[in-house]
Design a protein around this motif. Sequence first.
Motif, PDB file in Angstrom:
ATOM      1  N   GLU A   1       0.820  -1.200   0.000  1.00 58.09           N
ATOM      2  CA  GLU A   1       0.000   0.000   0.000  1.00 58.09           C
ATOM      3  C   GLU A   1       0.860   1.259   0.000  1.00 58.09           C
ATOM      4  N   VAL A   2       1.946   1.230   0.802  1.00 52.30           N
ATOM      5  CA  VAL A   2       2.838   2.390   0.837  1.00 52.30           C
ATOM      6  C   VAL A   2       3.565   2.549  -0.489  1.00 52.30           C
ATOM      7  N   ASP A   3       4.036   1.415  -1.043  1.00 50.74           N
ATOM      8  CA  ASP A   3       4.753   1.481  -2.314  1.00 50.74           C
ATOM      9  C   ASP A   3       3.856   2.021  -3.423  1.00 50.74           C
ATOM     10  N   ALA A   4       2.571   1.641  -3.395  1.00 49.87           N
ATOM     11  CA  ALA A   4       1.667   2.102  -4.445  1.00 49.87           C
ATOM     12  C   ALA A   4       1.451   3.607  -4.371  1.00 49.87           C
ATOM     13  N   ALA A   5       1.550   4.160  -3.159  1.00 47.61           N
ATOM     14  CA  ALA A   5       1.326   5.598  -2.996  1.00 47.61           C
ATOM     15  C   ALA A   5       2.527   6.431  -3.392  1.00 47.61           C
ATOM     16  N   GLN A   6       3.688   5.782  -3.538  1.00 50.02           N
ATOM     17  CA  GLN A   6       4.883   6.511  -3.912  1.00 50.02           C
ATOM     18  C   GLN A   6       4.867   6.852  -5.399  1.00 50.02           C
ATOM     19  N   PRO A   7       5.391   8.023  -5.782  1.00 42.77           N
ATOM     20  CA  PRO A   7       5.417   8.379  -7.206  1.00 42.77           C
ATOM     21  C   PRO A   7       6.342   7.456  -7.989  1.00 42.77           C
ATOM     22  N   GLY A   8       5.949   7.170  -9.226  1.00 40.22           N
ATOM     23  CA  GLY A   8       6.777   6.327 -10.082  1.00 40.22           C
ATOM     24  C   GLY A   8       7.966   7.088 -10.626  1.00 40.22           C
ATOM     25  N   TYR A   9       8.819   6.367 -11.385  1.00 40.23           N
ATOM     26  CA  TYR A   9      10.022   6.993 -11.920  1.00 40.23           C
ATOM     27  C   TYR A   9       9.673   8.127 -12.880  1.00 40.23           C
ATOM     28  N   VAL A  10       8.660   7.926 -13.703  1.00 41.69           N
ATOM     29  CA  VAL A  10       8.288   8.966 -14.665  1.00 41.69           C
ATOM     30  C   VAL A  10       7.775  10.198 -13.934  1.00 41.69           C
ATOM     31  N   GLU A  11       6.946   9.992 -12.921  1.00 38.44           N
ATOM     32  CA  GLU A  11       6.406  11.118 -12.171  1.00 38.44           C
ATOM     33  C   GLU A  11       7.512  11.857 -11.416  1.00 38.44           C
ATOM     34  N   GLN A  12       8.457  11.086 -10.852  1.00 41.03           N
ATOM     35  CA  GLN A  12       9.579  11.732 -10.165  1.00 41.03           C
ATOM     36  C   GLN A  12      10.389  12.581 -11.130  1.00 41.03           C
ATOM     37  N   ALA A  13      10.631  12.056 -12.322  1.00 45.13           N
ATOM     38  CA  ALA A  13      11.398  12.802 -13.312  1.00 45.13           C
ATOM     39  C   ALA A  13      10.671  14.081 -13.708  1.00 45.13           C
ATOM     40  N   GLN A  14       9.343  13.998 -13.867  1.00 43.02           N
ATOM     41  CA  GLN A  14       8.578  15.188 -14.209  1.00 43.02           C
ATOM     42  C   GLN A  14       8.649  16.238 -13.097  1.00 43.02           C
ATOM     43  N   ASN A  15       8.572  15.787 -11.849  1.00 41.28           N
ATOM     44  CA  ASN A  15       8.661  16.726 -10.729  1.00 41.28           C
ATOM     45  C   ASN A  15      10.017  17.410 -10.668  1.00 41.28           C
ATOM     46  N   LEU A  16      11.077  16.623 -10.877  1.00 45.59           N
ATOM     47  CA  LEU A  16      12.425  17.200 -10.855  1.00 45.59           C
ATOM     48  C   LEU A  16      12.619  18.191 -11.989  1.00 45.59           C
ATOM     49  N   ALA A  17      12.070  17.863 -13.150  1.00 46.77           N
ATOM     50  CA  ALA A  17      12.190  18.789 -14.282  1.00 46.77           C
ATOM     51  C   ALA A  17      11.478  20.102 -13.978  1.00 46.77           C
ATOM     52  N   GLY A  18      10.294  20.009 -13.361  1.00 48.93           N
ATOM     53  CA  GLY A  18       9.573  21.224 -13.003  1.00 48.93           C
ATOM     54  C   GLY A  18      10.336  22.063 -11.995  1.00 48.93           C
ATOM     55  N   GLN A  19      10.973  21.397 -11.019  1.00 48.51           N
ATOM     56  CA  GLN A  19      11.775  22.128 -10.039  1.00 48.51           C
ATOM     57  C   GLN A  19      12.955  22.813 -10.689  1.00 48.51           C
ATOM     58  N   ALA A  20      13.581  22.140 -11.637  1.00 47.85           N
ATOM     59  CA  ALA A  20      14.728  22.734 -12.322  1.00 47.85           C
ATOM     60  C   ALA A  20      14.326  23.991 -13.082  1.00 47.85           C
ATOM     61  N   VAL A  21      13.148  23.956 -13.705  1.00 57.16           N
ATOM     62  CA  VAL A  21      12.681  25.134 -14.442  1.00 57.16           C
ATOM     63  C   VAL A  21      12.451  26.296 -13.493  1.00 57.16           C
ATOM     64  N   GLU A  22      11.803  26.028 -12.319  1.00 54.87           N
ATOM     65  CA  GLU A  22      11.538  27.089 -11.364  1.00 54.87           C
ATOM     66  C   GLU A  22      12.829  27.667 -10.799  1.00 54.87           C
ATOM     67  N   GLN A  23      13.813  26.806 -10.565  1.00 57.10           N
ATOM     68  CA  GLN A  23      15.098  27.292 -10.044  1.00 57.10           C
ATOM     69  C   GLN A  23      15.808  28.146 -11.076  1.00 57.10           C
ATOM     70  N   ALA A  24      15.701  27.761 -12.320  1.00 55.83           N
ATOM     71  CA  ALA A  24      16.346  28.543 -13.366  1.00 55.83           C
ATOM     72  C   ALA A  24      15.722  29.930 -13.465  1.00 55.83           C
ATOM     73  N   LYS A  25      14.388  30.013 -13.303  1.00 54.38           N
ATOM     74  CA  LYS A  25      13.711  31.312 -13.361  1.00 54.38           C
ATOM     75  C   LYS A  25      14.164  32.206 -12.212  1.00 54.38           C
ATOM     76  N   ALA A  26      14.412  31.612 -11.055  1.00 55.26           N
ATOM     77  CA  ALA A  26      14.763  32.395  -9.868  1.00 55.26           C
ATOM     78  C   ALA A  26      16.252  32.479  -9.632  1.00 55.26           C
ATOM     79  N   LEU A  27      17.054  32.182 -10.628  1.00 51.66           N
ATOM     80  CA  LEU A  27      18.502  32.125 -10.457  1.00 51.66           C
ATOM     81  C   LEU A  27      19.109  33.392  -9.883  1.00 51.66           C
ATOM     82  N   PRO A  28      18.753  34.604 -10.352  1.00 53.18           N
ATOM     83  CA  PRO A  28      19.361  35.809  -9.770  1.00 53.18           C
ATOM     84  C   PRO A  28      19.101  35.925  -8.271  1.00 53.18           C
ATOM     85  N   GLN A  29      17.886  35.570  -7.826  1.00 55.53           N
ATOM     86  CA  GLN A  29      17.598  35.661  -6.408  1.00 55.53           C
ATOM     87  C   GLN A  29      18.388  34.634  -5.618  1.00 55.53           C
ATOM     88  N   VAL A  30      18.512  33.432  -6.168  1.00 59.72           N
ATOM     89  CA  VAL A  30      19.270  32.385  -5.466  1.00 59.72           C
ATOM     90  C   VAL A  30      20.721  32.800  -5.287  1.00 59.72           C
TER      91      VAL A  30
END
Length: 614
Positions: free
Chosen positions: A525-554
């Motif tokens: 049940e716990v394993d089923a609730a965890q995001p799959g590899y594709v979903e994890q990759a999509q989340n990481l890609a979205g985070q990378a885009v947001e970090q790139a937009k905020a690069l001057p502030q970082v």
Amino acid sequence: MSNQQDGGPLGRVESYQWPTGHVSHLTPNQSSALQAFKTLCEKKGYYAPASPDGLTHASHDDETLLRYLRARKFIPQEAFGQFKDTEDWRNENQLDTLYETIDVEEYDQTRRLYPQWTGRRDKRGIPLYVYEVNHITAKDVNAHNSDKDLKSNKTSVKSKTPRKMLRLFALYENLCRFVLPLCSAIPDRQHAETPISQSNNIVDISKVSFAKFWSLRNHMSDASTLATAHYPETLDRIFVIGAPSFFNTVWEWAKRWFDPITVSKIFILNDKNMLSTLEKYIERDNIPKKYGGTLDWSFGNMPFLEPSIAEALEWKADVREKGHRTLPKGPIRWQYNDSGDLVATAIGSENGKPRHQAIAGLHPKEGVATLALSPGRDMSVVLHREASRQDAGSPLTPQRTPIPSRPGTARQLTSTAAKPPMPLPPKLGEDANLRPDSASQEYGGAGTYTVPYRGNANGVSHPPADARQGTSETRFEQQASTHAQDTLAEGTPAYKVDGQGAKLGVMEPNTVGQAPKEHPMHNPEVDAAQPGYVEQAQNLAGQAVEQAKALPQVVAGVVPASVLSAVGMGGKHEEEAAPVAQKKEDPKIDQMDGKAVEEFLRSRTMSGKDGKLK
């Protein structure tokens, strides 16, 4: 319905600066929160109160528990979560063993990369530390991060934690085990009824380029992560000295990352107000010459002990540097002798051999508060309870108090109180016929290992003399963390011959001396609730885009975040990931005039006619 959470009123808390919120300076609500916290910790098995007869101390003193309450605004439930994590973490990493056995030279090399005690205190008696960032080089950090010394260090603690972090733990242990108890025991200070549990830090960032800050950001954030998680409320004030011209502008923007109480402890000083500000809190004799005082101390030196500290100690070893009293290199601990006096002992290891040298004694004065000699559980509670259980055992059982190499948690102490006592195995060379029950005694919490022994007088041995005593396959090295170390070398690894004459390695999970294996069971049940590899990759890609937009502030926030990380006060952005592909450093950036940088930052944060940032 009550508008109040357990442990304190629902309202704004201005400050817990010393001595507010400390022992002997608690409000009625704070005292109630402390009692509720103790009750919760005891119920969960992480705290043991003092015995009614007064012969056994509580497993943790009040000031240690209050550190967690102050860090969580005196809400017991929230404080317990951090307290539990810390106690489990200390047990997992064997902090007591680490501090007792770390190599002295290894310890001293690590000391040079982090804040150092000057041997002096502020006007309230709180110890003063100094950290000069410009002295830290990438070469030093790389050498510090290397684990090559682990191969030759036989006293190393077996842990999943990186070796570089274990070294850093030892420095924080020195603060809590030696410096803070020492400053607490010195009587000539304000509010002597309250123990000293915090430190002050001067952070010198003069002559440090932006490029160097960026290269050291991960190194300095280690201290922040550690202190925030497992050594809460051990820092009182930070004095930032030598900041570049654009630092104030950046700090005004970046300080919103941090808790207001944290911000109130930080002072940004320039050449004009440096000495005048420091003198408000520290006597000039205790301020290093570099910062306008008269103290002849430089970063890298051993502590130049304050005269009142040196005179209060009864010295057993004459250690000097530049003609004045100081302390030897390496870890030092306090312990009580039979007379109730404190004795400072140099510990650790030198050339692979344990060091145990008495340095000085200190007679506690009446009315002066004492501090626990360890930030974790009090081992006297462990030994006293084990001795009590032994006293209630069989009259044939030799009465000797066990000293575990890895102390159990408070949970283990309370949960085993109702169980029958566990007799110890016979001493080396002791005949088994003195222990009629020894042939079946098991050792260890899991009950899966038996201590090998042999009684020559009556021919009894366990395991049997003709039994295989090797470990499984290639797991021989795992004996290093078990009681079977160096005792089952013969026949390791073990093999058997099948019907075809082939030699096969034996794989048995319960082989004598085998170290425990961790095979976590998966919950579908716990394993089923965890995001799959594709979903994890999509989340990481979205985070990378947001970090790139905020690069001057970082980038703009790296400097102030690194300064706080250096002394253990990190923000929620302290572990911001660096861009994957970094451009080559441009030396022109570091050579730019401070005013030009400031104008650039202002232009980036100015709002337009529509009220939005440009």
